[in-house]
Design an enzyme around this catalytic site. Structure first.
Site, PDB file in Angstrom:
ATOM      1  N   GLU A 251       0.810  -1.223   0.000  1.00 24.66           N
ATOM      2  CA  GLU A 251       0.000   0.000   0.000  1.00 24.66           C
ATOM      3  C   GLU A 251       0.839   1.268   0.000  1.00 24.66           C
ATOM      4  O   GLU A 251       0.812   2.039   0.963  1.00 24.66           O
ATOM      5  CB  GLU A 251      -0.830   0.025   1.296  1.00 24.66           C
ATOM      6  CG  GLU A 251      -2.177  -0.574   1.189  1.00 24.66           C
ATOM      7  CD  GLU A 251      -2.781  -0.761   2.557  1.00 24.66           C
ATOM      8  OE1 GLU A 251      -3.804  -1.438   2.623  1.00 24.66           O
ATOM      9  OE2 GLU A 251      -2.246  -0.241   3.554  1.00 24.66           O
ATOM     10  N   PRO A 252       1.594   1.531  -1.041  1.00 20.28           N
ATOM     11  CA  PRO A 252       2.403   2.748  -1.039  1.00 20.28           C
ATOM     12  C   PRO A 252       1.543   4.006  -1.200  1.00 20.28           C
ATOM     13  O   PRO A 252       0.570   4.000  -1.952  1.00 20.28           O
ATOM     14  CB  PRO A 252       3.297   2.567  -2.269  1.00 20.28           C
ATOM     15  CG  PRO A 252       2.555   1.636  -3.164  1.00 20.28           C
ATOM     16  CD  PRO A 252       1.707   0.765  -2.293  1.00 20.28           C
ATOM     17  N   GLY A 253       1.900   5.044  -0.484  1.00 16.66           N
ATOM     18  CA  GLY A 253       1.234   6.338  -0.642  1.00 16.66           C
ATOM     19  C   GLY A 253       2.279   7.355  -1.059  1.00 16.66           C
ATOM     20  O   GLY A 253       2.444   7.703  -2.232  1.00 16.66           O
ATOM     21  N   ARG A 254       3.089   7.763  -0.041  1.00 16.48           N
ATOM     22  CA  ARG A 254       4.132   8.769  -0.236  1.00 16.48           C
ATOM     23  C   ARG A 254       5.012   8.510  -1.454  1.00 16.48           C
ATOM     24  O   ARG A 254       5.290   9.418  -2.236  1.00 16.48           O
ATOM     25  CB  ARG A 254       5.007   8.761   1.035  1.00 16.48           C
ATOM     26  CG  ARG A 254       6.089   9.808   1.072  1.00 16.48           C
ATOM     27  CD  ARG A 254       7.047   9.548   2.248  1.00 16.48           C
ATOM     28  NE  ARG A 254       6.351   9.099   3.436  1.00 16.48           N
ATOM     29  CZ  ARG A 254       5.963   9.891   4.426  1.00 16.48           C
ATOM     30  NH1 ARG A 254       6.240  11.171   4.404  1.00 16.48           N
ATOM     31  NH2 ARG A 254       5.325   9.389   5.474  1.00 16.48           N
TER      32      ARG A 254
ATOM     33  N   ARG B 172       4.131  19.582   7.643  1.00 15.99           N
ATOM     34  CA  ARG B 172       5.043  18.496   8.000  1.00 15.99           C
ATOM     35  C   ARG B 172       6.296  18.993   8.724  1.00 15.99           C
ATOM     36  O   ARG B 172       6.892  18.278   9.513  1.00 15.99           O
ATOM     37  CB  ARG B 172       5.444  17.692   6.749  1.00 15.99           C
ATOM     38  CG  ARG B 172       4.244  17.036   6.064  1.00 15.99           C
ATOM     39  CD  ARG B 172       4.665  16.013   5.031  1.00 15.99           C
ATOM     40  NE  ARG B 172       5.284  14.862   5.638  1.00 15.99           N
ATOM     41  CZ  ARG B 172       6.568  14.631   5.681  1.00 15.99           C
ATOM     42  NH1 ARG B 172       7.402  15.475   5.096  1.00 15.99           N
ATOM     43  NH2 ARG B 172       7.049  13.565   6.284  1.00 15.99           N
TER      44      ARG B 172
ATOM     45  N   CYS C 152       0.466  33.271  11.790  1.00 13.11           N
ATOM     46  CA  CYS C 152       0.744  33.813  13.120  1.00 13.11           C
ATOM     47  C   CYS C 152       1.119  32.675  14.049  1.00 13.11           C
ATOM     48  O   CYS C 152       0.302  32.205  14.848  1.00 13.11           O
ATOM     49  CB  CYS C 152      -0.460  34.568  13.630  1.00 13.11           C
ATOM     50  SG  CYS C 152      -0.669  36.066  12.703  1.00 13.11           S
TER      51      CYS C 152
ATOM     52  N   TYR D  24       1.265  14.277   1.562  1.00 11.35           N
ATOM     53  CA  TYR D  24       0.868  14.841   2.860  1.00 11.35           C
ATOM     54  C   TYR D  24       1.096  16.359   2.926  1.00 11.35           C
ATOM     55  O   TYR D  24       1.359  16.912   3.987  1.00 11.35           O
ATOM     56  CB  TYR D  24       1.593  14.120   4.014  1.00 11.35           C
ATOM     57  CG  TYR D  24       1.367  12.619   3.982  1.00 11.35           C
ATOM     58  CD1 TYR D  24       0.144  12.072   4.355  1.00 11.35           C
ATOM     59  CD2 TYR D  24       2.364  11.747   3.537  1.00 11.35           C
ATOM     60  CE1 TYR D  24      -0.073  10.703   4.293  1.00 11.35           C
ATOM     61  CE2 TYR D  24       2.149  10.372   3.476  1.00 11.35           C
ATOM     62  CZ  TYR D  24       0.924   9.860   3.858  1.00 11.35           C
ATOM     63  OH  TYR D  24       0.708   8.513   3.795  1.00 11.35           O
TER      64      TYR D  24
HETATM   65  N1  LLP Z   1      -1.302   1.925   4.654  1.00  9.78           N
HETATM   66  C1  LLP Z   1      -1.694   2.311   5.879  1.00  9.78           C
HETATM   67  C2  LLP Z   1      -2.583   1.457   6.634  1.00  9.78           C
HETATM   68  C3  LLP Z   1      -1.253   3.522   6.408  1.00  9.78           C
HETATM   69  O1  LLP Z   1      -1.639   3.878   7.624  1.00  9.78           O
HETATM   70  C4  LLP Z   1      -0.393   4.359   5.637  1.00  9.78           C
HETATM   71  C5  LLP Z   1       0.064   5.649   6.158  1.00  9.78           C
HETATM   72  C6  LLP Z   1      -0.027   3.920   4.354  1.00  9.78           C
HETATM   73  C7  LLP Z   1      -0.493   2.691   3.890  1.00  9.78           C
HETATM   74  C8  LLP Z   1       0.850   4.741   3.439  1.00  9.78           C
HETATM   75  O2  LLP Z   1       2.096   5.033   3.978  1.00  9.78           O
HETATM   76  P1  LLP Z   1       3.158   5.827   3.043  1.00  9.78           P
HETATM   77  O3  LLP Z   1       3.553   4.898   1.920  1.00  9.78           O
HETATM   78  O4  LLP Z   1       2.462   7.034   2.523  1.00  9.78           O
HETATM   79  O5  LLP Z   1       4.261   6.189   3.980  1.00  9.78           O
HETATM   80  N2  LLP Z   1       1.269  12.386   7.732  1.00  9.78           N
HETATM   81  C9  LLP Z   1       2.486  11.616   7.814  1.00  9.78           C
HETATM   82  C10 LLP Z   1       2.307  10.220   7.283  1.00  9.78           C
HETATM   83  C11 LLP Z   1       1.236   9.423   7.975  1.00  9.78           C
HETATM   84  C12 LLP Z   1       1.116   8.052   7.368  1.00  9.78           C
HETATM   85  C13 LLP Z   1      -0.061   7.368   7.879  1.00  9.78           C
HETATM   86  N3  LLP Z   1      -0.296   6.084   7.295  1.00  9.78           N
HETATM   87  C14 LLP Z   1       3.584  12.357   7.048  1.00  9.78           C
HETATM   88  O6  LLP Z   1       3.328  13.421   6.504  1.00  9.78           O
HETATM   89  O7  LLP Z   1       4.728  11.894   7.020  1.00  9.78           O
END
Ligand code: LLP
Length: 434
Positions: free
Chosen positions: A288-291, A327, A358, A387
Site C-alpha cells: 500500500e504505497p502512498g508517499r 510536516r 501567526c 501529505y
Molecule cells: N497503509 C496504511 C494502513 C497507512 O496507515 C499508511 C500511512 C499507508 C499505507 C501509506 O504510507 P506511506 O507509503 O504514505 O508512507 N502524515 C504523515 C504520514 C502518515 C502516514 C499514515 N499512514 C507524514 O506526513 O509523514
C-alpha cells in the site's frame, strides 16, 4: 533533482513548463505535479510487484494526496485504493473509481461510514478491532450486504526512517496485537458465523519513510509464520496478506531511498521464500504505497514577499507556509528549495524560509542555501507531493492553494485555488431545533 525538472537559461521547468509561466497563469502558492513522474511511479509498482507464485495488488494510500485527476491516473495504471474515511470513499465514488478495488481502513469508522461503504459496494473493510468486527457483522447481516474483511494486525514491529524495532509499538492505536489470540479468535468466530461477511486475510503497516528493507523482511517472516499456525488452529482459509506502505522517498540529499524495483523485488522474493518454507499457498500479496507514488512528483511554488534580518538569521517570507505544509512543524521534516529564476546563480546566502502564519513554528526550511533573494522571486520547494495538500488547512483563514498537473509543456488545474467566498460557504445562521 528529479529527472522531470529541467533548467533552461537559468529558469526551472516542471513538466516542460517554466515555473514563472506556471506562477503567472495559476498564482501562488501552487502545488505542481509532474504528471509523467506520477505515471512512472504508478506503472513502476505495477510492473515490478509481480510474482508467478501468487497474485499481487498495489493499493495506493489516498491519504497521501487525492483528487479526481489522480484517481483517474491510478485507475488507468491498474492500481487499487486505500481509503480511510467516508470523505475519501465518496471522492473515489464520484471519480468513478471501481469499488471492487477499494480497501477501507481506519480505527474508528462511524456507522455512517460503514453503511456508506456497504451501500456503495466497497470491496473490503480492513477491521481494526474486535468492536469494529462486531459492528460490521451486525450491519452486514442486518442490511443483507456482502462484504469482504481483512484484520489489521499489529505485528510488533515498528519502523521509522533508518530504524526498525522488533516488538516495538505495543500500545499503537492501530490493529490487534498479533499475539492477542483471544481477540483474534473472537473476531474469526464472529466472521465465520456471518453469512454476509467473508474473511480474506491480514494486514500490517509498520510505519513511514522506511529505508531499511529488513523491516519488511521481519514483518513478512513474522506474519507468514503466524498465519501458518492460525490457519491450522482455526481451520481458516487465509487468502491474502497486505504488508502496507511506508517506502521512503528523497526529500533532501540525506535521504537515500530504494528504487521501486528493489522494494518490490525484495518483498516478492521474501514472500516466496517464506511461503515455501512453511509450505503455504496464498492467493494474493498486497502492498500500500502512498508517499512514494506522489511525494517527489510534487513541488510547491511560492512568491517571496518581505524579508527581515535578525541578529542570527535572515528571514525570507513566502505567501504560504504551515497551511500548505504542516510536516515541518509537525515532524521536523526537511526539504530542499531553489529560486526558480536564479538556477544558474551560486548559492552564496543562507535564508530561513518562513510562512505567513501567526505562529513562530511556521518555518519551512532553516538555513536554506540560495542565491541572493529579492521580493518577487519565485521559490520552489521540492518533494511536497505527499501529505502536503492532503494535510492543508485554513489556519488564519488562508485559502488553500491550487493544484496543477504539468506534462510535456501543458498544464491543467486539477484542484482550483480556494477563494475567500469558498471559505464562507459553510457559514450559517440557522435556528437549531432540539
Ligand atoms: N497503509 C496504511 C494502513 C497507512 O496507515 C499508511 C500511512 C499507508 C499505507 C501509506 O504510507 P506511506 O507509503 O504514505 O508512507 N502524515 C504523515 C504520514 C502518515 C502516514 C499514515 N499512514 C507524514 O506526513 O509523514
Amino acid at each position: 533533482m528529479s529527472e522531470a525538472r529541467n533548467v533552461k537559461n537559468g529558469i526551472l521547468e516542471i513538466g516542460g513548463i517554466s515555473v514563472p509561466d506556471l506562477a503567472k497563469a495559476c498564482g501562488t502558492p501552487l502545488f505542481v505535479y509532474d504528471e509523467n513522474e506520477l505515471d512512472q511511479q504508478m506503472s513502476g509498482y505495477k510492473t515490478y510487484f509481480q510474482s508467478d507464485q501468487f497474485e499481487t495488488e498495489v493499493i495506493y494510500a489516498s491519504k497521501a494526496f487525492t483528487c479526481k485527476a489522480l484517481l483517474q491516473l491510478l485507475e488507468k495504471n491498474g492500481l487499487s485504493l486505500d481509503v480511510v474515511s467516508g470523505g475519501e470513499l465518496y471522492l473515489a465514488e464520484q471519480a468513478g473509481f471501481p469499488m471492487e478495488r477499494i480497501y477501507f481502513h481506519g480505527n474508528n469508522k462511524t456507522d455512517e461510514e460503514l453503511k456508506l461503504a456497504l451501500d456503495m459496494g466497497c470491496k473490503t473493510i480492513v477491521l481494526d478491532s474486535l468492536m469494529e468486527c462486531e459492528r460490521v457483522v451486525e450491519l452486514a447481516d442486518s442490511l443483507k450486504c456482502k462484504i469482504e474483511v481483512m484484520i489489521r494486525i499489529n505485528p510488533g514491529i515498528t519502523a521509522h526512517t533508518h530504524k526498525y524495532i522488533i516488538t516495538g509499538n505495543l500500545d499503537s492505536k492501530f490493529g490487534v496485537m498479533f499475539h492477542d489470540e483471544d481477540t483474534i479468535t473472537k473476531m474469526i468466530d464472529l466472521i465465520k458465523d456471518s453469512s454476509f461477511v467473508g474473511f480474506i486475510g491480514f494486514h500490517a503497516h509498520i510505519g513511514s519513510q522506511i529505508f531499511d528493507l529488513r523491516a519488511y523482511d521481519a514483518v513478512i517472516e513474522r506474519l507468514i509464520k503466524y498465519i501458518k499456525k492460525l490457519s491450522k488452529d482455526h481451520n481458516l482459509e487465509i487468502k491474502c496478506l497486505d504488508f502496507g506502505g511506508g517506502f521512503g522517498v528523497r526529500y533532501t540529499d540525506e535521504d537515500q531511498p530504494n528504487e521501486i524495483q528493489e522494494v518490490c523485488r525484495r518483498i516478492i522474493k521474501k514472500c516466496e521464500e517464506e511461503l515455501l518454507k512453511y509450505d503455504l499457498h496464498l492467493k494474493k500479496i498486497m502492498i500500500e504505497p502512498g508517499r512514494s507514488i506522489v511525494a517527489e512528483a510534487g513541488n510547491t511554488i511560492y512568491h517571496v514577499g518581505f524579508m527581515k534580518k535578525t541578529p542570527n538569521k535572515e528571514y525570507l517570507f513566502v505567501d504560504g507556509g504551515m497551511t500548505d505544509n504542516i510536516r515541518v512543524a509537525l515532524y521536523d521534516a526537511r526539504y530542499d528549495c531553489d529560486l526558480a529564476e536564479k538556477m544558474d546563480q551560486k548559492k552564496e546566502y543562507q535564508y530561513t524560509v518562513a510562512g505567513k502564519c501567526c505562529e513562530s513554528g511556521d518555518i519551512l526550511i532553516e538555513n536554506a542555501p540560495l542565491p541572493k533573494a529579492e521580493t518577487g522571486d519565485l521559490l520552489v520547494v521540492y518533494g511536497t507531493g505527499a501529505y502536503g495538500y492532503s494535510m492543508a488547512s485554513n489556519y488564519n483563514r488562508l485559502n488553500r492553494p491550487a493544484v496543477v498537473f504539468a506534462k510535456e509543456g501543458k498544464a491543467r488545474v486539477v484542484i482550483k485555488r480556494e477563494s475567500y467566498s469558498d471559505q464562507l460557504r459553510l457559514e450559517a445562521d440557522e435556528e437549531v431545533i432540539i
